[in-house]
Design an enzyme around this catalytic site. Structure first.
Site, PDB file in Angstrom:
ATOM      1  CB  CYS A  83      -0.925  -0.004   1.220  1.00 36.03           C
ATOM      2  SG  CYS A  83      -1.994   1.447   1.313  1.00 36.03           S
ATOM      3  CB  CYS A 127      -3.234   4.353   6.265  1.00 38.51           C
ATOM      4  SG  CYS A 127      -4.849   3.623   6.596  1.00 38.51           S
ATOM      5  CB  CYS A 182      -2.193  -2.444   7.185  1.00 41.79           C
ATOM      6  SG  CYS A 182      -3.635  -2.874   6.224  1.00 41.79           S
ATOM      7  CB  CYS A 203      -8.340  -0.297   1.391  1.00 43.08           C
ATOM      8  SG  CYS A 203      -7.931  -1.080   2.968  1.00 43.08           S
ATOM      9  CE1 TYR A 230     -20.486  -9.957  27.812  1.00 39.67           C
ATOM     10  CE2 TYR A 230     -19.595 -12.166  28.017  1.00 39.67           C
ATOM     11  CZ  TYR A 230     -19.833 -10.923  28.553  1.00 39.67           C
ATOM     12  OH  TYR A 230     -19.429 -10.641  29.836  1.00 39.67           O
ATOM     13  CB  CYS A 259     -11.345  -9.553  19.801  1.00 43.46           C
ATOM     14  SG  CYS A 259     -12.257  -8.431  20.891  1.00 43.46           S
TER      15      CYS A 259
END
Length: 453
Positions: free
Chosen positions: A73, A79, A82, A160, A312, A409
């Site tokens: 990229c 950005c 990433c 992207c 959840y 996560c």
């Protein structure tokens, strides 16, 4: 040695931090350097100084890591998306395995736990099925893209590499419409303008595409012409208009109208079909999601006789996935709209052994077994990044549940919660899955077994 802000230093990078930044030292003073890699000697400018650590700006790499690779990229350095594109993908997977292991040891206090190798993708690009593009004005004119790190400055992006490639056509169509009909972008400083964000959702398996235009105001002028342009893109089945008139960083408002087609798209996880609205939580990497859920399902070792609670539960993805090998599944979710989606998804798939309850997991689950006598054999936990509420942890410790499958996560809160559960539960297996390729994020599945059972 005096550490001086804005001075240049040559340092060696010896490790990589949890956000993918390089870690080096000026004597005993720790310095975090974005885009630097372990094994490298780098020239930095010290831009922030705290008591025992600081942050350096990478000026040049004097000795390169053998694992440094050229980012695909062109705006990678600016950005905020990433953070690991400069690191070979095989090494990204090793970093994520280490990240989980380090969190379990440092925060959880565990030792000797095997963390399995992170499961990666064969093609770790163009995997995301959801994109949110802020719209604004920059020195280059009308801008669509992503925010620069720790700011709301929009980095103009035409392509992207982790998003679905169809977004390039969508951005081009919206940009052309705005320029042709003089539709102004939103200015968050002045709280003026019309178009704030473009939100897209793409279905990998059905190929359906949703485009949601987020505006300030009551109407989008010439919206019929925008619909006409978007329908030239193959696969667009849903065009929506969302109203957000608040002076806020929240992307979407509560009100939404359908300009064309359905108010949702449909996609599959394994054999199950799901309706996905603009507000639905749906894993952003559908290919890896199937691996994630299949692994969690295998960890549970269901035989068909078990009562399962899915805390959840969101729109019911895990609940439906495990329903085929459970006697009864109870999904618990605090967001009422998600529960409505979950119930509809169960109906769509003809699943009758699943029940969904609205409420906080830490309140509903204790009530289920204390007042209603529900004794789950297996509990699935898939909390937000902040992890499980302390009251839920306490309830789990007082329960007789034999297995917990924890999907996380955030390795830090995962390690914290596992430490709290370790009085009654043993960590049996830990499997990271790369859901967010080219970034420092990692998803982890843990199997916990009740001690003495």
């Amino acid at each position: 040695m005096e550490i001086i802000k804005n001075k240049e230093y040559v340092i060696e990078i010896y490790d990589i931090g949890e956000d993918g930044e390089g870690i080096g030292r000026i004597e005993d003073f720790v310095v975090f350097v974005d885009k630097a890699l372990p094994g490298e000697k780098v020239l930095i400018k010290l831009i922030k100084v705290k008591k025992s650590y600081g942050y350096g700006k990478l000026l040049s790499v004097l000795d390169k890591s053998p694992f440094r690779t050229k980012p695909v990229c062109e705006v990678f350095k600016r950005c905020g998306g990433c953070s690991l594109q400069h690191l070979e993908y095989s090494e990204q997977l090793k970093f994520k395995t280490k990240k989980v292991k380090d969190s379990l040891e440092r925060i959880g206090g565990f030792s000797g736990i095997e963390v399995l190798d992170t499961i990666g993708m064969e093609k770790p690009y163009n995997y995301r099925n959801k994109a949110q593009f802020p719209v604004g004005i920059s020195k280059d004119g009308l801008s669509f893209g992503f925010y620069a790190p720790r700011s709301h400055n929009i980095i103009n992006i035409s392509k992207c590499f982790i998003q679905n490639e169809i977004n390039e056509k969508i951005i081009s169509a919206v940009k052309g419409f705005m320029l042709k009909y003089n539709i102004p972008p939103y200015d968050e400083q002045l709280h003026e303008g019309v178009i704030r964000h473009i939100v897209t959702r793409t279905a990998v398996f059905t190929k359906e595409i949703m485009v949601c235009i987020v505006i300030k105001g009551k109407t989008l002028p010439k919206s019929d012409f925008l619909v006409e342009e978007l329908l030239k893109i193959k696969g667009v089945t849903s065009i929506l208009l969302n109203y957000n008139n608040a002076k806020t960083n929240v992307i979407m408002g509560n009100k939404i109208d359908t300009l064309y087609g359905k108010a949702f798209i449909e996609d599959y996880i394994g054999e199950f079909k799901f309706e996905i609205s603009p507000f639905s939580f749906f894993q952003v990497n559908p290919v890896q999601t199937q691996i994630l859920y299949r692994t969690a399902f295998d960890f549970a070792g269901l035989t068909g006789t078990e009562t399962v609670i899915d805390a959840y539960c969101g729109i019911g993805t895990i609940s439906l996935f495990v329903s085929r090998k459970a006697k009864k599944v109870i999904g618990v979710e605090v967001v009422s709209e998600a529960v409505s989606d979950a119930r509809r998804n169960a109906l769509i798939n003809g699943v009758s052994n699943v029940e969904f309850i609205i409420g906080k997991a830490e309140e509903v689950i204790p009530d289920l077994w204390e007042s209603h006598g529900v004794k789950p054999d297996v509990i699935f936990l898939d909390p937000p990044r902040k992890g499980c509420d302390a009251r839920l942890i306490d309830t789990l410790l007082r329960s007789s549940t034999s297995k917990i499958v924890y999907v996380s996560c955030n390795p830090s809160t995962l390690a914290r919660d596992l430490r709290l559960l370790s009085d009654k539960y043993s960590v049996v297996r830990v499997q990271p899955v790369d859901m967010f390729c080219m970034t420092a994020h990692v998803e982890t599945i843990c199997l916990l077994s009740r001690k003495g059972m």
